[in-house]
Write an enzyme that holds these catalytic residues in place. Structure first.
Site, PDB file in Angstrom:
ATOM      1  N   ASP A 199      -3.022  53.543  82.963  1.00 13.93           N
ATOM      2  CA  ASP A 199      -2.545  52.542  81.993  1.00 13.93           C
ATOM      3  C   ASP A 199      -2.488  53.143  80.581  1.00 13.93           C
ATOM      4  O   ASP A 199      -1.470  53.027  79.885  1.00 13.93           O
ATOM      5  CB  ASP A 199      -3.480  51.319  82.048  1.00 13.93           C
ATOM      6  CG  ASP A 199      -3.140  50.272  81.014  1.00 13.93           C
ATOM      7  OD1 ASP A 199      -2.317  49.395  81.298  1.00 13.93           O
ATOM      8  OD2 ASP A 199      -3.702  50.331  79.889  1.00 13.93           O
ATOM      9  N   LYS A 203       0.847  54.105  78.093  1.00 19.28           N
ATOM     10  CA  LYS A 203       0.970  53.659  76.698  1.00 19.28           C
ATOM     11  C   LYS A 203       1.111  54.862  75.763  1.00 19.28           C
ATOM     12  O   LYS A 203       1.892  54.831  74.805  1.00 19.28           O
ATOM     13  CB  LYS A 203      -0.228  52.800  76.323  1.00 19.28           C
ATOM     14  CG  LYS A 203      -0.234  51.460  77.077  1.00 19.28           C
ATOM     15  CD  LYS A 203      -1.565  50.756  76.941  1.00 19.28           C
ATOM     16  CE  LYS A 203      -1.548  49.403  77.631  1.00 19.28           C
ATOM     17  NZ  LYS A 203      -2.898  48.816  77.755  1.00 19.28           N
TER      18      LYS A 203
END
Ligand SMILES: NC(=O)c1ccc[n+]([C@@H]2O[C@H](COP(=O)([O-])OP(=O)(O)OC[C@H]3O[C@@H](n4cnc5c(N)ncnc54)[C@H](OP(=O)(O)O)[C@@H]3O)[C@@H](O)[C@H]2O)c1
Length: 427
Positions: A199, A203
Site C-alpha cells: 500500500d 502511494k
C-alpha cells in the site's frame, strides 16, 4: 453558479461518506468552492438498499453510470483494478472527467489513463489516493510548483503506523497490535497489503510521478513490510534516539530517481518521528526552500470523502495541468539512494570478534558512527554464547550494504542473520 453533474460508482465506506458530506455541507461547498455539486446517478451493486437517500437515481449496473451522458464527472469508489479501470476508461472515452480514490489503479495504470484523458481533454482527480484527507497531491502539483523536489519521506499507511506506535509506546506485541487495529476498524480483515508494504509503495509511486516527472511505475518501487520489525529493534532504536516508522521515500540524486518503502529508523529530532497512531505525514524537501511537512488523517471515510469533493470542486474550476506521460523525463531506477544504516548482529562472546567486524566495515570503506554492546544477559538457549551488537553506520548504498552483510554473515563469530534497517535523518 455553475453546476457539476456527478455519477458515483461504489457506495461503500468512502462512497457513502461522499454522499453524506454532499448532503450535509452544500452551502459550505457552494460558498467556498463556487460550484453546486449535483449527484445525478449512483451505481451500487446492492441497488437502492445500499443508498439511504431514496431521492437519488440508483442503478445496479455500474457500467451504466460510466457510460451515462447525464454526468460531467465519474467518481470511481469501488477499488481494485479490473472493473475500476474499465469504468474510468469508458467515462474518459465518453468525454467525462474522473475522480478516484484508487491508489492501486493510479499506481499501476496512471500513465495510460492520463494519456487517454489528455487526448479527450478531460481531468483525472486522485487526491484521495494518497494520505486520505491530507492534501499532499495538491501541495505537490500546486503549492510547490515553483520548486525542484529533492526528496520526500512519508508515513503513508495508518494501519502500520498504528501497529508500530502500539509496539513501541506500550510494548504490545505485533499480533496483539494488529488485532487491536482490526477491532478499531483501522485494518482490513486481510491486512496483507498494509503489512507487507504494498500500500505504501503504491502511494510512493504516485508521489514520485508528481515530484520527479517519472512514469506511474509501481513495479519499480522496492519495498518491505513492518513484519521485519522486532521489539528488540524498537528498544535499541529508542536508546539511540530514533523511532522506527514505515517510510515511503523518493529522491532525485544526479538525475537518478529512486523510490522505496521500508521500515526505517527516524531521528527523534524530526517531526516524522512524532507521528503516532493511525496518522499520516509527508515531508517534502525542495531545493532552495527546504522541508515542508503535511500531517493529518490518511484514511477513513470522511477524510477520504473530503479529498474526493476537493477534486470535484477543482475540476469545476478548471482542473490541473496534464499528467500525460509524454512529459516524463526520468525513470525510477532499481538502484536505491544511500542511507546510514542500523545493523543488529548476534556475536559470539569471543576476544577479537569486534575487531574483526570493524575490519570488515573498514574494507568496504564504511564508517561506524555508533556501537552498542551491552553486558551479556539471558538470551534464548540457541543464542546463549552470543551478545547482541548494534551498529549505526555511515551512509551506504543498497549494493554495498548487501555485500557488507554477506561478509559479516560469513564470519564464524556471527551465527544468525544480520538485521538491517535504513536511517532517515535528513532535513
Ligand atoms: N476506506 C478508506 O479509508 C480509504 C482511504 C483512501 C482510499 N480509499 C480507496 O477508496 C476506494 C473505496 O474504498 P472503500 O473503503 O469505500 O471500499 P468499500 O467500503 O469496500 O466499498 C466499495 C464499494 O464498491 C462496490 N464494489 C466493489 N467491487 C464491485 C464490483 N465489482 N461491482 C459492483 N460493485 C462493486 C462494493 O459493493 P458491495 O458492497 O456490493 O461489495 C462497495 O459498495 C478504494 O479504492 C480504496 O482504496 C479508501
Amino acid at each position: 453558479m455553475k453546476t457539476l453533474k456527478i455519477g458515483i460508482c461504489g457506495v461503500g465506506n468512502v462512497g457513502g461518506a461522499v454522499l453524506d458530506t454532499l448532503n450535509k455541507n452544500p452551502e459550505i461547498i457552494q460558498s467556498q468552492g463556487g460550484v453546486h455539486l449535483e449527484v445525478v446517478l449512483v451505481g451500487a451493486r446492492k441497488g437502492k438498499a445500499a443508498v439511504e437517500n431514496k431521492q437519488l437515481n440508483v442503478v445496479e449496473d455500474l457500467k451504466e453510470v460510466a457510460a451515462s451522458n447525464e454526468i460531467d464527472v465519474l467518481v470511481e469508489l469501488i477499488g481494485g483494478c479490473d472493473l475500476a479501470k474499465e469504468l474510468v476508461e469508458t467515462a474518459i472515452k465518453n468525454g467525462k472527467h474522473v475522480v478516484t480514490a484508487n491508489k492501486a489503479l493510479i499506481a499501476s495504470h496512471g500513465d495510460e489513463l492520463f494519456k487517454l484523458a489528455k487526448e479527450k481533454n478531460v481531468q483525472i482527480g486522485f487526491e484521495a489516493s494518497v494520505a486520505g484527507g491530507t492534501p499532499v497531491i495538491k501541495a505537490l502539483r500546486e503549492g510547490l510548483v515553483a520548486n525542484k523536489v529533492q526528496w520526500f519521506a512519508g508515513i503513508l499507511n495508518g494501519t502500520t503506523n498504528f501497529i508500530l506506535s502500539e509496539m513501541s509506546d506500550k510494548n504490545t506485541n505485533f499480533d496483539d497490535a494488529l488485532k487491536q487495529a482490526q477491532d478499531l476498524g483501522l485494518a482490513e480483515a486481510d491486512p496483507t497489503m498494509d503489512i507487507d508494504g504494498t500500500d505504501a509503495a503504491q502511494k510512493a509511486s504516485i508521489l514520485a510521478a508528481l515530484a520527479f516527472k517519472v512514469p506511474f511505475d509501481f513495479k519499480s518501487v522496492s519495498y518491505g513490510g513492518i513484519d521485519q520489525v522486532d521489539p528488540e529493534d524498537l528498544k535499541y532504536a529508542a536508546e539511540l534516539g530514533y523511532a522506527i516508522k514505515h517510510i515511503a521515500y523518493g529522491s532525485l540524486v544526479d538525475e537518478e530517481v529512486s523510490v522505496s518503502a521500508y521500515p526505517t529508523l527516524v531521528s527523534k529530532e524530526l517531526l516524522l518521528s512524532q507521528v503516532g497512531q493511525q496518522m499520516n505525514a509527508l515531508d517534502i524537501c525542495c531545493e532552495d526552500m527546504g522541508s515542508t511537512v503535511y500531517y493529518g488523517p490518511g484514511a477513513g471515510p470522511k477524510p477520504t470523502a473530503s479529498a474526493v469533493i476537493a477534486d470535484l470542486v477543482d475540476i469545476a474550476n478548471g482542473g490541473w495541468p496534464s499528467q500525460d506521460s509524454a512529459k516524463k523525463v526520468n525513470k525510477i531506477t532499481k538502484k536505491t539512494a544511500s542511507f546510514p544504516r542500523y545493523l543488529r548482529l548476534n556475536v559470539k562472546n569471543e576476544p577479537g570478534a569486534i575487531a574483526k567486524i570493524s575490519s570488515i566495515f573498514a574494507n568496504e570503506d564504511i564508517s561506524i558512527e555508533a556501537l552498542i554492546q551491552h553486558e551479556a544477559r539471558k538470551l534464548p538457549e540457541d543464542l546463549q554464547d552470543t551478545v547482541p551488537v548494534v551498529i549505526i553506520s555511515g551512509s551506504v548504498s543498497e549494493e554495498i550494504i548487501s555485500k557488507l552483510i554477506t561478509n559479516l554473515e560469513s564470519m564464524k563469530e556471527i551465527d544468525t542473520k544480520v538485521r538491517q534497517f535504513r536511517i532517515h535523518n535528513a532535513v
